[in-house]
Motif scaffolding. Structure first.
Motif, PDB file in Angstrom:
ATOM      1  N   ALA A  59       0.824  -1.205   0.000  1.00 33.05           N
ATOM      2  CA  ALA A  59       0.000   0.000   0.000  1.00 33.05           C
ATOM      3  C   ALA A  59       0.864   1.263   0.000  1.00 33.05           C
ATOM      4  CB  ALA A  59      -0.930   0.002   1.209  1.00 33.05           C
ATOM      5  N   GLU A  60       2.051   1.170   0.599  1.00 30.68           N
ATOM      6  CA  GLU A  60       2.924   2.339   0.675  1.00 30.68           C
ATOM      7  C   GLU A  60       3.289   2.866  -0.711  1.00 30.68           C
ATOM      8  OE1 GLU A  60       3.482  -0.493   2.201  1.00 30.68           O
ATOM      9  OE2 GLU A  60       3.495  -0.109   4.357  1.00 30.68           O
ATOM     10  N   VAL A  61       3.354   1.966  -1.689  1.00 28.16           N
ATOM     11  CA  VAL A  61       3.687   2.368  -3.058  1.00 28.16           C
ATOM     12  C   VAL A  61       2.674   3.383  -3.577  1.00 28.16           C
ATOM     13  CG1 VAL A  61       3.845   1.550  -5.437  1.00 28.16           C
ATOM     14  CG2 VAL A  61       4.907   0.233  -3.587  1.00 28.16           C
ATOM     15  N   TYR A  62       1.399   3.195  -3.234  1.00 24.58           N
ATOM     16  CA  TYR A  62       0.335   4.092  -3.686  1.00 24.58           C
ATOM     17  C   TYR A  62       0.202   5.304  -2.771  1.00 24.58           C
ATOM     18  CZ  TYR A  62      -0.738  -0.021  -6.434  1.00 24.58           C
ATOM     19  OH  TYR A  62      -0.648  -1.094  -7.291  1.00 24.58           O
ATOM     20  N   LEU A  63       0.332   5.083  -1.486  1.00 19.46           N
ATOM     21  CA  LEU A  63       0.175   6.173  -0.525  1.00 19.46           C
ATOM     22  C   LEU A  63       1.308   7.180  -0.612  1.00 19.46           C
ATOM     23  CD1 LEU A  63      -1.051   4.092   2.557  1.00 19.46           C
ATOM     24  CD2 LEU A  63      -2.434   5.497   1.011  1.00 19.46           C
ATOM     25  N   HIS A 186      11.347   8.413  -0.474  1.00 21.44           N
ATOM     26  CA  HIS A 186      12.401   7.407  -0.387  1.00 21.44           C
ATOM     27  C   HIS A 186      11.907   6.019  -0.788  1.00 21.44           C
ATOM     28  CE1 HIS A 186      16.075   5.627   1.074  1.00 21.44           C
ATOM     29  NE2 HIS A 186      15.429   4.856   1.924  1.00 21.44           N
ATOM     30  N   VAL A 187      10.627   5.744  -0.595  1.00 21.61           N
ATOM     31  CA  VAL A 187      10.077   4.431  -0.956  1.00 21.61           C
ATOM     32  C   VAL A 187      10.302   4.152  -2.432  1.00 21.61           C
ATOM     33  CG1 VAL A 187       7.947   3.088  -1.209  1.00 21.61           C
ATOM     34  CG2 VAL A 187       8.353   4.400   0.883  1.00 21.61           C
ATOM     35  N   HIS A 188       9.931   5.103  -3.278  1.00 23.34           N
ATOM     36  CA  HIS A 188      10.061   4.885  -4.714  1.00 23.34           C
ATOM     37  C   HIS A 188      11.494   5.000  -5.197  1.00 23.34           C
ATOM     38  CE1 HIS A 188       5.953   4.225  -5.923  1.00 23.34           C
ATOM     39  NE2 HIS A 188       5.572   5.161  -5.079  1.00 23.34           N
ATOM     40  N   LEU A 189      12.304   5.822  -4.565  1.00 26.40           N
ATOM     41  CA  LEU A 189      13.713   5.864  -4.939  1.00 26.40           C
ATOM     42  C   LEU A 189      14.356   4.506  -4.700  1.00 26.40           C
ATOM     43  CD1 LEU A 189      16.303   7.210  -5.870  1.00 26.40           C
ATOM     44  CD2 LEU A 189      16.643   8.046  -3.528  1.00 26.40           C
ATOM     45  N   GLU A 198      18.743   4.329   4.602  1.00 25.79           N
ATOM     46  CA  GLU A 198      18.305   5.533   5.295  1.00 25.79           C
ATOM     47  C   GLU A 198      17.905   6.605   4.265  1.00 25.79           C
ATOM     48  OE1 GLU A 198      18.048   5.595   8.578  1.00 25.79           O
ATOM     49  OE2 GLU A 198      18.855   3.554   8.676  1.00 25.79           O
ATOM     50  N   ASN A 199      17.064   7.503   4.678  1.00 25.13           N
ATOM     51  CA  ASN A 199      16.589   8.577   3.798  1.00 25.13           C
ATOM     52  C   ASN A 199      17.589   9.730   3.810  1.00 25.13           C
ATOM     53  OD1 ASN A 199      15.033  10.257   2.208  1.00 25.13           O
ATOM     54  ND2 ASN A 199      13.547  10.733   3.812  1.00 25.13           N
ATOM     55  N   ILE A 200      18.766   9.476   3.234  1.00 26.34           N
ATOM     56  CA  ILE A 200      19.859  10.438   3.354  1.00 26.34           C
ATOM     57  C   ILE A 200      19.639  11.703   2.521  1.00 26.34           C
ATOM     58  CG2 ILE A 200      21.539   8.668   3.953  1.00 26.34           C
ATOM     59  CD1 ILE A 200      22.563   8.758   1.088  1.00 26.34           C
ATOM     60  N   ASN A 202      16.656  13.176   2.437  1.00 24.76           N
ATOM     61  CA  ASN A 202      15.535  13.860   3.097  1.00 24.76           C
ATOM     62  C   ASN A 202      14.343  14.063   2.157  1.00 24.76           C
ATOM     63  OD1 ASN A 202      17.161  14.110   5.432  1.00 24.76           O
ATOM     64  ND2 ASN A 202      18.077  15.974   4.618  1.00 24.76           N
ATOM     65  N   LEU A 203      13.935  12.967   1.502  1.00 24.91           N
ATOM     66  CA  LEU A 203      12.798  13.009   0.584  1.00 24.91           C
ATOM     67  C   LEU A 203      11.494  12.811   1.349  1.00 24.91           C
ATOM     68  CD1 LEU A 203      14.219  10.783  -2.302  1.00 24.91           C
ATOM     69  CD2 LEU A 203      14.471  13.255  -1.966  1.00 24.91           C
ATOM     70  N   ASP A 204      10.454  13.520   0.928  1.00 26.60           N
ATOM     71  CA  ASP A 204       9.136  13.360   1.553  1.00 26.60           C
ATOM     72  C   ASP A 204       8.059  13.797   0.570  1.00 26.60           C
ATOM     73  OD1 ASP A 204       9.045  16.164   1.624  1.00 26.60           O
ATOM     74  OD2 ASP A 204       9.684  16.272   3.716  1.00 26.60           O
ATOM     75  N   GLU A 205       6.824  13.948   1.049  1.00 23.80           N
ATOM     76  CA  GLU A 205       5.721  14.289   0.156  1.00 23.80           C
ATOM     77  C   GLU A 205       5.862  15.672  -0.473  1.00 23.80           C
ATOM     78  OE1 GLU A 205       4.740  15.583   4.289  1.00 23.80           O
ATOM     79  OE2 GLU A 205       5.466  13.725   3.374  1.00 23.80           O
ATOM     80  N   GLU A 206       6.747  16.515   0.082  1.00 21.56           N
ATOM     81  CA  GLU A 206       6.949  17.867  -0.470  1.00 21.56           C
ATOM     82  C   GLU A 206       8.019  17.912  -1.554  1.00 21.56           C
ATOM     83  OE1 GLU A 206       5.691  21.007   2.940  1.00 21.56           O
ATOM     84  OE2 GLU A 206       7.728  20.197   3.094  1.00 21.56           O
ATOM     85  N   THR A 207       8.760  16.834  -1.732  1.00 20.57           N
ATOM     86  CA  THR A 207       9.809  16.818  -2.746  1.00 20.57           C
ATOM     87  C   THR A 207       9.294  16.192  -4.035  1.00 20.57           C
ATOM     88  OG1 THR A 207      10.656  14.731  -1.815  1.00 20.57           O
ATOM     89  CG2 THR A 207      11.720  16.770  -1.118  1.00 20.57           C
ATOM     90  N   GLU A 208       9.796  16.680  -5.157  1.00 20.05           N
ATOM     91  CA  GLU A 208       9.509  16.096  -6.467  1.00 20.05           C
ATOM     92  C   GLU A 208      10.797  15.504  -7.014  1.00 20.05           C
ATOM     93  OE1 GLU A 208       6.502  18.198  -9.163  1.00 20.05           O
ATOM     94  OE2 GLU A 208       7.551  19.831  -8.127  1.00 20.05           O
TER      95      GLU A 208
END
Length: 297
Positions: A59-63, A186-189, A198-200, A202-208
């Protein structure tokens, strides 16, 4: 009133209403039988809160995108072979393209704005919708029904939507367009190219993010990640984190020759960060990175 005018008055508003509604509104428009395959069981709809009930794991892939909800219908034949139709409302065309782009590996199927079909799986997107049809059982027998269903429903999701405007940052020379992915975190990367557990960056929902592969006519190759942050401060902090964790021995210009004898380079400009992995030469890595962070006209 002429017949043509009547159709414009009635049909076009209906389509606009459907395009702005919820995925369950597609139910009456979708065939309940395709060749020997008939709808089996009730339709279902899942949203961000209930998606885990539908897929336990994954589900994380879609969320990780702006997923809103998914319409699900199952089809079965007399031999109990089955395929499942999923229609995902991704909130925008860019998000629908992004989900489609992160797992491309099969030949184009000519459906929607972009598609692929491999044995037992059709994937395509159009507008703000991403669609998958997955077969359980006899894949060869189901192929024509799956493709026929995809072609029948694709017009429901029009009109076509705009690609992510961030794609203009990608240098065009040598770009393998069908290997280009758009995502946020980071999930899709990690699914596309493993950098670190680790999310080195710092990717999140605000990054493209864009991840692309290059195979230049002269033989140069490389892979590149471009990230657009909300502000320049975050881009600079991410670059420092990456250098510390991934390239501690980098030169002053952010370049290092890695263990596989390929070049990695990181560069930033304002709120944009570019990392080239597996560059065939230091010069080519620099060419890609500098082109990606160039000011747009």
């Amino acid at each position: 009133m002429t017949i043509a005018r009547f159709l414009l008055v009635v049909f076009i508003p209906a389509l606009l209403s459907l395009a702005g509604g919820t995925v369950k509104d597609f139910g009456p428009q979708i065939p309940k039988q395709v060749l020997d395959w008939k709808a089996s069981g009730p339709d279902a709809v899942y949203d961000r809160k209930t998606l885990y009930e539908y897929m336990d794991g994954g589900a994380e892939v879609y969320l990780a995108f702006d997923f809103r909800e998914v319409f699900v219908r199952k089809y079965a034949d007399a031999a109990e072979n089955e395929f499942v139709l999923d229609i995902y409302d991704m909130g925008s065309p860019a998000e629908a393209f992004g989900l489609f782009s992160c797992d491309r590996q099969d030949p184009e199927a000519g459906i929607g704005q972009g598609s692929e079909y491999g044995p037992g799986l059709l994937r395509f997107w159009r507008g703000r919708y991403f669609v998958s049809i997955t077969v359980s059982g006899n894949e060869d027998k189901a192929e024509k029904a799956v493709l026929d269903l995809g072609k029948a429903i694709a017009p429901l999701f029009g009109p076509d939507g705009a690609l992510p405007e961030m794609l203009v940052l990608l240098p065009s020379a040598g770009l393998k367009a069908d290997k280009t992915s758009y995502f946020h975190n980071h999930v899709h990367l990690s699914n596309r190219y493993f950098v670190s557990s680790e999310n080195i960056l710092n990717l999140d929902e605000e990054t493209e993010c864009l991840f692309a592969e290059y195979d230049a006519p002269g033989g140069d190759t490389g892979r590149m990640l471009i990230v657009r942050y909300p502000d320049a401060g975050r881009a600079k902090a991410a670059a420092s984190s990456f250098l510390k964790s991934f390239l501690p021995g980098a030169d002053a210009d952010g370049t290092a020759l890695t263990e596989n004898k390929k070049w990695t380079m990181i560069k930033t400009r304002d709120n944009v960060l570019a990392v080239v992995f597996e560059g065939s030469s230091k010069e080519y890595a620099r060419l890609l990175a500098e082109a990606a962070i160039r000011p747009l006209q």
